[in-house]
Write an enzyme that holds these catalytic residues in place. Structure first.
Site, PDB file in Angstrom:
ATOM      1  N   ASN A  28       2.857   8.073   5.648  1.00  0.00           N
ATOM      2  CA  ASN A  28       1.643   7.986   6.606  1.00  0.00           C
ATOM      3  C   ASN A  28       2.440   8.305   8.154  1.00  0.00           C
ATOM      4  O   ASN A  28       3.125   7.314   8.297  1.00  0.00           O
ATOM      5  CB  ASN A  28       0.829   6.631   6.735  1.00  0.00           C
ATOM      6  CG  ASN A  28       0.107   6.491   7.882  1.00  0.00           C
ATOM      7  OD1 ASN A  28      -0.021   7.590   8.803  1.00  0.00           O
ATOM      8  ND2 ASN A  28      -0.937   5.597   7.632  1.00  0.00           N
ATOM      9  N   CYS A  30      -4.013   7.123  14.297  1.00  0.00           N
ATOM     10  CA  CYS A  30      -3.890   7.973  13.375  1.00  0.00           C
ATOM     11  C   CYS A  30      -5.060   9.000  13.576  1.00  0.00           C
ATOM     12  O   CYS A  30      -5.128  10.172  13.077  1.00  0.00           O
ATOM     13  CB  CYS A  30      -4.338   7.199  11.968  1.00  0.00           C
ATOM     14  SG  CYS A  30      -2.816   6.229  11.819  1.00  0.00           S
ATOM     15  N   HIS A  71      -6.363  12.559   7.065  1.00  0.00           N
ATOM     16  CA  HIS A  71      -5.265  11.735   7.432  1.00  0.00           C
ATOM     17  C   HIS A  71      -4.502  11.232   6.074  1.00  0.00           C
ATOM     18  O   HIS A  71      -5.272  10.798   5.163  1.00  0.00           O
ATOM     19  CB  HIS A  71      -5.683  10.645   8.319  1.00  0.00           C
ATOM     20  CG  HIS A  71      -4.727   9.763   8.581  1.00  0.00           C
ATOM     21  ND1 HIS A  71      -3.543  10.059   8.812  1.00  0.00           N
ATOM     22  CD2 HIS A  71      -4.779   8.259   8.381  1.00  0.00           C
ATOM     23  CE1 HIS A  71      -2.757   8.956   8.904  1.00  0.00           C
ATOM     24  NE2 HIS A  71      -3.519   7.929   8.793  1.00  0.00           N
TER      25      HIS A  71
HETATM   26  N1  COA Z   1       6.797  -4.017  -2.608  1.00  0.00           N
HETATM   27  C1  COA Z   1       6.498  -4.758  -3.633  1.00  0.00           C
HETATM   28  N2  COA Z   1       5.457  -5.803  -3.354  1.00  0.00           N
HETATM   29  C2  COA Z   1       4.983  -5.641  -2.343  1.00  0.00           C
HETATM   30  C3  COA Z   1       5.114  -4.819  -1.319  1.00  0.00           C
HETATM   31  C4  COA Z   1       6.244  -3.976  -1.297  1.00  0.00           C
HETATM   32  N3  COA Z   1       6.182  -3.051  -0.217  1.00  0.00           N
HETATM   33  N4  COA Z   1       4.338  -4.885  -0.363  1.00  0.00           N
HETATM   34  C5  COA Z   1       3.441  -6.039  -0.599  1.00  0.00           C
HETATM   35  N5  COA Z   1       4.081  -6.561  -1.636  1.00  0.00           N
HETATM   36  C6  COA Z   1       3.271  -7.505  -2.721  1.00  0.00           C
HETATM   37  C7  COA Z   1       2.706  -8.826  -1.821  1.00  0.00           C
HETATM   38  O1  COA Z   1       3.566  -9.624  -1.546  1.00  0.00           O
HETATM   39  C8  COA Z   1       1.753  -9.168  -2.864  1.00  0.00           C
HETATM   40  O2  COA Z   1       2.167 -10.257  -3.689  1.00  0.00           O
HETATM   41  P1  COA Z   1       1.750 -11.577  -4.101  1.00  0.00           P
HETATM   42  O3  COA Z   1       0.375 -11.032  -4.985  1.00  0.00           O
HETATM   43  O4  COA Z   1       2.869 -12.142  -4.952  1.00  0.00           O
HETATM   44  O5  COA Z   1       1.229 -12.133  -2.833  1.00  0.00           O
HETATM   45  C9  COA Z   1       1.152  -7.997  -3.636  1.00  0.00           C
HETATM   46  O6  COA Z   1       2.159  -7.174  -3.588  1.00  0.00           O
HETATM   47  C10 COA Z   1      -0.024  -7.465  -3.476  1.00  0.00           C
HETATM   48  O7  COA Z   1      -0.267  -7.199  -2.185  1.00  0.00           O
HETATM   49  P2  COA Z   1      -1.633  -6.588  -1.388  1.00  0.00           P
HETATM   50  O8  COA Z   1      -1.385  -6.750  -0.296  1.00  0.00           O
HETATM   51  O9  COA Z   1      -2.486  -7.345  -1.966  1.00  0.00           O
HETATM   52  O10 COA Z   1      -1.533  -5.271  -2.213  1.00  0.00           O
HETATM   53  P3  COA Z   1      -2.801  -4.129  -2.143  1.00  0.00           P
HETATM   54  O11 COA Z   1      -3.038  -3.927  -3.397  1.00  0.00           O
HETATM   55  O12 COA Z   1      -3.743  -4.550  -1.088  1.00  0.00           O
HETATM   56  O13 COA Z   1      -2.056  -2.982  -1.635  1.00  0.00           O
HETATM   57  C11 COA Z   1      -1.782  -1.704   0.341  1.00  0.00           C
HETATM   58  C12 COA Z   1      -1.421  -2.923  -0.291  1.00  0.00           C
HETATM   59  C13 COA Z   1      -1.269  -1.546   1.974  1.00  0.00           C
HETATM   60  C14 COA Z   1      -1.002  -0.559  -0.122  1.00  0.00           C
HETATM   61  C15 COA Z   1      -3.322  -1.359   0.330  1.00  0.00           C
HETATM   62  O14 COA Z   1      -3.883  -2.369   1.100  1.00  0.00           O
HETATM   63  C16 COA Z   1      -3.482  -0.411   1.511  1.00  0.00           C
HETATM   64  O15 COA Z   1      -3.146   0.848   1.013  1.00  0.00           O
HETATM   65  N6  COA Z   1      -4.127  -0.445   2.438  1.00  0.00           N
HETATM   66  C17 COA Z   1      -4.431   0.552   3.324  1.00  0.00           C
HETATM   67  C18 COA Z   1      -3.645   0.735   4.329  1.00  0.00           C
HETATM   68  C19 COA Z   1      -3.563   2.081   5.165  1.00  0.00           C
HETATM   69  O16 COA Z   1      -3.655   2.981   4.604  1.00  0.00           O
HETATM   70  N7  COA Z   1      -3.029   1.773   6.480  1.00  0.00           N
HETATM   71  C20 COA Z   1      -3.184   2.782   7.440  1.00  0.00           C
HETATM   72  C21 COA Z   1      -4.419   3.381   7.893  1.00  0.00           C
HETATM   73  S1  COA Z   1      -4.176   4.590   9.139  1.00  0.00           S
END
Ligand code: COA
Length: 309
Positions: free
Chosen positions: A266, A100, A236
């Site tokens: 993204n 990225c 980004h």
């Molecule tokens: N739809 C519905 N539920 C989903 C899901 C989706 N697309 N993806 C994951 N879940 C669920 C998980 O299974 C989990 O369920 P559980 O609690 O029953 O196990 C729950 O949602 C929470 O998941 P979690 O991974 O803890 O969520 P989070 O609050 O950390 O959010 C992201 C996840 C990815 C949105 C967050 O971590 C994030 O934005 N991180 C940065 C990622 C990023 O930007 N990367 C690129 C950088 S270049």
């Protein structure tokens, strides 16, 4: 960007997710996904528009750099494909892999070549077809990403790039990975993991909200400016929560952080140039404005720049 628009509701019809989950956690509402388009074809379209916007011909380009992790071929590079399509036969062309941060790294490389007098005019791009490296059975990653390309012409001038900061932390690289292709050498055993993107979302989030504000503070200081002097922060576009957190940590108003992630998702290396193009075409950028660009992601890598528009 590709023609096909895929909304969160469209995704909820093919996997266990919802518009509510995706938009509340990320700010993403829809993304474009490639069907007919390729990384090279989107790059060529973006490159032609950038040349037109800059008022230069392909013959004037000395250097083409594409930041991408999703080139259509291992070789030739996407940059060489762009060169051929444009007929930019005087240019040297190559790709760089900084995920990225790819466009930001390309900008810094172009700047270094121009400052040292090696080249005068560069065409830099960020271009990705991330949909082909997503695990479409992993709802926690595939809903976040989109496809697209952005391009800019970089030339020697009195103003422009005021300061630059970049970095890499390979020791933390395992939080965002995508294996290379399978090896069919009969003398080796293939690894068992498939070649799709795997991400520890929470670790990437922590990395972004600490490293990005630090990098921006550093680069703004090096430009002899303060955060208050910056008119626009084009970051980004990974997640609205990351952008809000960076704004808070910099004590800068959120209105100074334009976004495109709601309709792009993204787009990795393509996200900074697509956003820059959108705000430029909307007339938000005015001559003399001080702008911060910042990219961050896989590697781990990051790069920030201060520009005078
Ligand atoms: N739809 C519905 N539920 C989903 C899901 C989706 N697309 N993806 C994951 N879940 C669920 C998980 O299974 C989990 O369920 P559980 O609690 O029953 O196990 C729950 O949602 C929470 O998941 P979690 O991974 O803890 O969520 P989070 O609050 O950390 O959010 C992201 C996840 C990815 C949105 C967050 O971590 C994030 O934005 N991180 C940065 C990622 C990023 O930007 N990367 C690129 C950088 S270049």
């Amino acid at each position: 960007m590709p023609e096909m628009v895929v909304t969160n509701d469209d995704l909820s019809k093919i996997m266990d997710t919802s518009d509510e989950w995706i938009s509340s956690r990320t700010g993403i509402r829809e993304r474009r996904l490639a069907r007919e388009e390729t990384t090279a074809s989107m790059s060529v379209t973006a490159a032609k528009r950038a040349l037109e916007n800059a008022g230069i011909t392909a013959q004037e380009i000395d250097l083409i750099i594409v930041g991408t992790i999703t080139g259509d071929y291992v070789t030739p590079s996407t940059a060489c494909e762009v060169q051929a399509a444009l007929g930019a036969d005087k240019a040297v062309a190559f790709d760089i892999n900084a995920a990225c941060s790819g466009f930001m790294f390309a900008l810094h490389i172009a700047d270094a070549y121009i400052k040292t007098g090696v080249y005068k005019t560069a065409l830099i791009l960020g271009a990705e077809t991330l949909s082909k490296i997503m695990d479409w059975n992993d709802r926690s990653t595939c809903v976040l990403f989109g496809d697209g390309a952005g391009a800019a012409v970089v030339r020697s001038d009195e103003t422009g790039l005021l300061a630059y900061d970049q970095g890499s932390d390979g020791a933390r690289g395992t939080v965002l990975t995508c294996r290379s292709r399978e090896n069919n050498n009969p003398f080796v055993k293939n690894p068992t993991e498939p070649s799709y993107t795997h991400m520890d979302g929470q670790e990437v989030y922590k990395f972004a909200v600490t490293t990005v504000p630090a990098s921006i503070k550093k680069v703004v200081g090096e430009a002899g400016l303060t955060i208050e002097d910056i008119d626009c922060f084009a970051l980004h576009q990974a997640n609205i929560r990351i952008i809000q957190s960076v704004a808070k940590r910099l004590k800068a108003p959120e209105e100074k952080f334009p976004t495109s992630l709601d309709h792009c998702g993204n787009v990795s290396a393509a996200s900074v140039p697509i956003l820059l193009d959108e705000i430029n075409r909307k007339g938000i950028l005015k001559p003399g404005m001080k702008i911060v660009l910042s990219g961050f992601g896989g590697g781990l890598t990051w790069g920030s720049a201060v520009l005078e528009w």
